[in-house]
Design a protein around this motif. Sequence first.
Motif, PDB file in Angstrom:
ATOM      1  N   LEU A 159       0.813  -1.216   0.000  1.00 39.12           N
ATOM      2  CA  LEU A 159       0.000   0.000   0.000  1.00 39.12           C
ATOM      3  C   LEU A 159       0.850   1.271   0.000  1.00 39.12           C
ATOM      4  N   GLY A 160       1.999   1.213   0.668  1.00 39.66           N
ATOM      5  CA  GLY A 160       2.837   2.401   0.814  1.00 39.66           C
ATOM      6  C   GLY A 160       3.671   2.743  -0.399  1.00 39.66           C
ATOM      7  N   THR A 161       3.862   1.785  -1.300  1.00 39.56           N
ATOM      8  CA  THR A 161       4.737   2.049  -2.440  1.00 39.56           C
ATOM      9  C   THR A 161       3.993   2.465  -3.698  1.00 39.56           C
ATOM     10  N   SER A 162       2.687   2.404  -3.686  1.00 39.63           N
ATOM     11  CA  SER A 162       1.923   2.678  -4.909  1.00 39.63           C
ATOM     12  C   SER A 162       2.072   4.116  -5.390  1.00 39.63           C
ATOM     13  N   ARG A 163       2.445   5.015  -4.513  1.00 37.94           N
ATOM     14  CA  ARG A 163       2.613   6.422  -4.901  1.00 37.94           C
ATOM     15  C   ARG A 163       4.068   6.874  -4.824  1.00 37.94           C
ATOM     16  N   ALA A 164       4.979   5.932  -4.695  1.00 40.09           N
ATOM     17  CA  ALA A 164       6.397   6.269  -4.560  1.00 40.09           C
ATOM     18  C   ALA A 164       6.949   6.865  -5.851  1.00 40.09           C
ATOM     19  N   ASP A 172      16.003  -8.418   5.773  1.00 44.56           N
ATOM     20  CA  ASP A 172      16.533  -7.321   6.588  1.00 44.56           C
ATOM     21  C   ASP A 172      15.492  -6.211   6.608  1.00 44.56           C
ATOM     22  N   ASP A 173      15.750  -5.170   7.350  1.00 48.04           N
ATOM     23  CA  ASP A 173      14.760  -4.098   7.451  1.00 48.04           C
ATOM     24  C   ASP A 173      14.946  -3.009   6.399  1.00 48.04           C
ATOM     25  N   ASP A 174      15.853  -3.242   5.473  1.00 53.93           N
ATOM     26  CA  ASP A 174      16.151  -2.222   4.472  1.00 53.93           C
ATOM     27  C   ASP A 174      15.131  -2.221   3.334  1.00 53.93           C
ATOM     28  N   VAL A 175      14.880  -1.021   2.829  1.00 56.00           N
ATOM     29  CA  VAL A 175      14.094  -0.845   1.614  1.00 56.00           C
ATOM     30  C   VAL A 175      15.060  -0.248   0.598  1.00 56.00           C
ATOM     31  N   TYR A 176      15.248  -0.933  -0.505  1.00 56.25           N
ATOM     32  CA  TYR A 176      16.243  -0.523  -1.497  1.00 56.25           C
ATOM     33  C   TYR A 176      15.590   0.286  -2.597  1.00 56.25           C
ATOM     34  N   SER A 177      16.231   1.399  -2.970  1.00 59.66           N
ATOM     35  CA  SER A 177      15.716   2.215  -4.069  1.00 59.66           C
ATOM     36  C   SER A 177      16.696   2.221  -5.232  1.00 59.66           C
ATOM     37  N   ASN A 178      17.835   1.592  -5.045  1.00 63.49           N
ATOM     38  CA  ASN A 178      18.864   1.517  -6.070  1.00 63.49           C
ATOM     39  C   ASN A 178      19.061   0.051  -6.449  1.00 63.49           C
ATOM     40  N   MET A 179      18.921  -0.258  -7.723  1.00 63.06           N
ATOM     41  CA  MET A 179      19.012  -1.655  -8.166  1.00 63.06           C
ATOM     42  C   MET A 179      20.408  -2.230  -7.961  1.00 63.06           C
ATOM     43  N   LEU A 195      22.144  -9.331  -2.534  1.00 69.85           N
ATOM     44  CA  LEU A 195      21.669 -10.685  -2.830  1.00 69.85           C
ATOM     45  C   LEU A 195      22.804 -11.698  -2.735  1.00 69.85           C
ATOM     46  N   PRO A 196      22.559 -12.842  -2.104  1.00 70.21           N
ATOM     47  CA  PRO A 196      23.601 -13.867  -1.989  1.00 70.21           C
ATOM     48  C   PRO A 196      23.882 -14.517  -3.350  1.00 70.21           C
ATOM     49  N   GLU A 197      25.112 -14.994  -3.526  1.00 74.20           N
ATOM     50  CA  GLU A 197      25.485 -15.576  -4.817  1.00 74.20           C
ATOM     51  C   GLU A 197      24.938 -16.984  -5.014  1.00 74.20           C
ATOM     52  N   HIS A 198      24.680 -17.707  -3.916  1.00 71.37           N
ATOM     53  CA  HIS A 198      24.317 -19.121  -4.038  1.00 71.37           C
ATOM     54  C   HIS A 198      22.988 -19.474  -3.380  1.00 71.37           C
ATOM     55  N   ALA A 199      22.137 -18.485  -3.113  1.00 71.02           N
ATOM     56  CA  ALA A 199      20.857 -18.767  -2.465  1.00 71.02           C
ATOM     57  C   ALA A 199      19.749 -17.950  -3.122  1.00 71.02           C
ATOM     58  N   PRO A 200      18.587 -18.564  -3.335  1.00 76.65           N
ATOM     59  CA  PRO A 200      17.457 -17.846  -3.931  1.00 76.65           C
ATOM     60  C   PRO A 200      16.862 -16.824  -2.949  1.00 76.65           C
ATOM     61  N   ARG A 201      16.117 -15.883  -3.486  1.00 75.99           N
ATOM     62  CA  ARG A 201      15.393 -14.912  -2.676  1.00 75.99           C
ATOM     63  C   ARG A 201      14.157 -14.477  -3.446  1.00 75.99           C
ATOM     64  N   PHE A 202      13.164 -13.999  -2.697  1.00 75.51           N
ATOM     65  CA  PHE A 202      12.007 -13.332  -3.282  1.00 75.51           C
ATOM     66  C   PHE A 202      12.216 -11.841  -3.056  1.00 75.51           C
ATOM     67  N   ILE A 203      12.033 -11.049  -4.090  1.00 74.41           N
ATOM     68  CA  ILE A 203      12.185  -9.599  -3.973  1.00 74.41           C
ATOM     69  C   ILE A 203      10.864  -8.969  -4.399  1.00 74.41           C
ATOM     70  N   LEU A 204      10.305  -8.163  -3.529  1.00 72.52           N
ATOM     71  CA  LEU A 204       9.099  -7.413  -3.892  1.00 72.52           C
ATOM     72  C   LEU A 204       9.556  -6.057  -4.395  1.00 72.52           C
ATOM     73  N   LEU A 205       9.060  -5.669  -5.552  1.00 69.09           N
ATOM     74  CA  LEU A 205       9.529  -4.447  -6.195  1.00 69.09           C
ATOM     75  C   LEU A 205       8.358  -3.604  -6.675  1.00 69.09           C
ATOM     76  N   SER A 206       8.389  -2.342  -6.302  1.00 67.37           N
ATOM     77  CA  SER A 206       7.475  -1.342  -6.823  1.00 67.37           C
ATOM     78  C   SER A 206       8.351  -0.380  -7.617  1.00 67.37           C
ATOM     79  N   TYR A 207       8.097  -0.266  -8.921  1.00 70.08           N
ATOM     80  CA  TYR A 207       9.027   0.451  -9.800  1.00 70.08           C
ATOM     81  C   TYR A 207       8.279   1.454 -10.676  1.00 70.08           C
ATOM     82  N   PRO A 208       8.293   2.745 -10.278  1.00 66.68           N
ATOM     83  CA  PRO A 208       7.612   3.763 -11.086  1.00 66.68           C
ATOM     84  C   PRO A 208       8.307   3.934 -12.443  1.00 66.68           C
TER      85      PRO A 208
END
Length: 142
Positions: free
Chosen positions: A23-28, A49-56, A63-76
């Motif tokens: 909800l908070g990223t829809s207007r970012a 972690d508690d970080d919100v990344y704005s730089n790709m 991101l770890p080199e040998h482990a999968p992750r889910f990344i949620l991204l809101s990208y204007p």
Amino acid sequence: MSSEARLYTFSTETKDKLRKFRLGTSRAKDPQAVIYQINKKTLEISQADDDVYSNMQELGDELPEHAPRFILLSYPLTLSSGRLSVPYVMIYYLPVTCNNEVRMLYASAKELMRNTAEVGKIIEIDSTEDLEDIEGKLKGEA
């Protein structure tokens, strides 16, 4: 209830964070991304972690080199029509170097994470370099 929903868990705090982020990223004005991981022992899906990344680039560095992750991204982004769009997607990061056990762990949780996070689209990548062209993928060019 699906078998994935019985196997994997989300804490109430994690569900609240997912909803608040969506909800908070829809207007970012800038890209917003958070990383989620699965605890192999408890099978709980939580924010890495508690970080919100704005730089790709910074996101890729985390991101770890040998482990999968889910990344949620809101990208204007501005579409070719000139209209502003803010797609909310899940990036399924699955490096080619990860072992089969973790590969299966994340693969079986992918749809549950998608539905719980309420994202419209999943983009699969296998290296952090793929993040550099994420805008093209979101616009449907890549």
